[in-house]
Enzyme design. Structure first.
Site, PDB file in Angstrom:
ATOM      1  N   ASP A  50       0.851  -1.183   0.000  1.00 45.58           N
ATOM      2  CA  ASP A  50       0.000   0.000   0.000  1.00 45.58           C
ATOM      3  C   ASP A  50       0.890   1.237   0.000  1.00 45.58           C
ATOM      4  OD1 ASP A  50      -2.185  -1.565   0.017  1.00 45.58           O
ATOM      5  OD2 ASP A  50      -2.777  -1.174   2.086  1.00 45.58           O
ATOM      6  N   ASP A  76     -13.346  -7.147  -5.950  1.00 48.30           N
ATOM      7  CA  ASP A  76     -13.545  -7.473  -4.539  1.00 48.30           C
ATOM      8  C   ASP A  76     -14.900  -8.139  -4.411  1.00 48.30           C
ATOM      9  OD1 ASP A  76     -11.149  -6.240  -4.036  1.00 48.30           O
ATOM     10  OD2 ASP A  76     -12.037  -4.364  -3.298  1.00 48.30           O
TER      11      ASP A  76
END
Lengths: 251, 196
Positions: A11, A130
């Site tokens: 990230d 997702d």
């Protein structure tokens, strides 16, 4: 023979890697370049950088980061987060990114997949999905699983493939963060349903989970974050274990 | 010094970065005259072979490339451009090496594109000096060059045996991306820079 790929996911916020990273020999855990280089040395096959910057400056910072990574890294890497247009993608390509990953932008504008594939080739376009089980159906979610859409996961992935996705990055939100293993049942049915590579994501907690996902499903790669960042699963060790189970890996 | 044929087919930042890491100097080839300045020539390329050939034709450099006696390395689509014809866009290519570029057949039970690290069978060749047989390189492609024992210097297996690397005289081509293939890929680029 084509090896199964191991992909650490990083990230990035304001050009810096976030989440605790616990490599002993790392001088600056927030430096994406040093971290990426370390992962390449350990034998990672590919890297994914997910930009979670929320400011207007994001694009400029990200391009600079991508260039710095490309200068040093000798393995492929993918950039995801906030890519909504051909122009965004082109800037990343020219900065040295091998692939881009699109998620909510593709759900909101499915034509984007076809447009990107046409301009840059299917090999450049990863569609990240997702998914979460809702009343017995796998439904596509946005915003890290907080927002449900009307799309059924299987349908959406099929549509993405037909539009020109070169690869699917499938994260099971029910498994993500649990460290209880990948969603092998769904991953297997998806990888049998389509003819492009699938990256498994969500749920990796121990080595056995990687062995399981590669022996019981047809996925091509497995992605994880914290188990790698915290050194819980060293990549060289993981690959040796996979090899013992006759899973093709790059050592 | 390495000259990179600059015809606008994809990003070359990763390639120039790899050359810089190796301490190899390079420049861009935009005109016929530019070829004289360089000892080694790289033809990069990603994306669609037909579209890439069209761009290369527009530069007017094709005939000069065909006449080259210096070592030339085509990478990925740049390698495919060396062949006669590609099924991708039914395109006539440079025809320097008489081979056909074909689409992978999904009936072989493989996923397309062929994406990731694949081992290769290496024949004795200076391009692979110091690279162990069966080393894995990074591939990303949906089209492949047919196997041919005469021009083959390395083969890969994905559904079928095909050309991972080819050579005819001073013309070399690799289907994988040496600039993305770790230490082995860097070794290959270094070897290329030393070819006579």
């Amino acid at each position: 023979m084509l090896s199964k790929r191991i992909i650490p996911c990083l990230d990035v916020k304001d050009g810096r890697t976030v989440k605790g990273v616990n490599f002993v020999d790392l001088k600056d855990a927030g430096d994406p370049v040093e971290l990426a280089w370390q992962y390449a040395q350990q034998g990672a096959d590919e890297l994914v950088f997910l930009d979670i910057t929320a400011t207007n400056e994001r694009r400029k910072t990200m391009i600079e980061m991508v260039k710095s990574v490309a200068r040093q890294l000798n393995i492929p890497f993918t950039i995801g987060g906030g890519i909504t247009s051909i122009a965004d993608a082109e800037a990343l390509l020219n900065a040295g990114a091998d692939k881009i990953s699109i998620n909510s932008a593709a759900v909101k504008n499915p034509q984007l997949i076809a447009d990107l594939a046409k301009v840059f080739g299917v090999q450049f376009v990863v569609v990240a999905v997702d998914t979460k089980l809702v009343e017995g159906r796998n439904m596509v979610h946005l915003n890290g699983g907080r927002l449900i859409t009307a799309l059924e996961t299987e349908h959406w992935i099929k549509q993405a493939e037909e539009s020109g996705a070169g690869e699917i990055l499938l994260t099971s939100m029910d498994h993500d963060g649990t460290k209880q293993g990948f969603d092998c049942q769904l991953l297997d049915s998806i990888s049998k349903m389509i003819n492009i590579p699938v990256i498994a994501s969500g749920g990796a907690g121990k080595i056995e989970h990687f062995t399981e996902v590669f022996t019981t499903t047809g996925v091509d790669a497995a992605l994880a974050a914290s188990v790698f960042h915290f050194g819980e699963i060293p990549i060289p060790h993981l690959k040796k274990e996979l090899k013992k189970h006759n899973i093709p890996v790059r050592l | 010094m390495i000259g990179i044929v600059n015809y606008g087919a994809g990003n070359i930042f990763s390639l120039t970065s790899a050359l810089s890491r190796l301490g190899l100097s390079y420049g861009m080839i935009n005109t016929e005259q530019d070829f004289e300045q360089y000892t080694h020539i790289i033809i990069p390329g990603v994306g669609h072979a037909g579209a890439a050939m069209e761009k290369l034709n527009q530069t007017g450099l094709v005939e000069s490339i065909r006449q080259l006696k210096k070592p030339v390395l085509g990478i990925c689509v740049g390698m495919q451009l060396l062949t006669s014809h590609s099924q991708e866009g039914d395109a006539e290519l440079m025809n320097i090496i008489p081979l056909e570029t074909k689409l992978f057949d999904k009936e072989l039970g493989i996923k397309i594109p062929h994406m990731g690290w694949n081992n290769i069978e290496i024949k004795n060749n200076l391009l692979f000096e110091g690279v162990e047989n069966q080393t894995q390189f990074y591939f990303v492609h949906s089209y492949f060059i047919e196997y041919n024992a005469i021009f083959e210097i390395a083969t890969a297996n994905y559904g079928l045996q095909y050309a991972a690397a080819i050579q005819k005289d001073n013309f070399y081509g690799v289907q994988f991306h040496p600039e993305k293939s770790g230490a082995a890929g860097e070794q290959l680029l270094l070897n290329f820079s030393k070819l006579n």
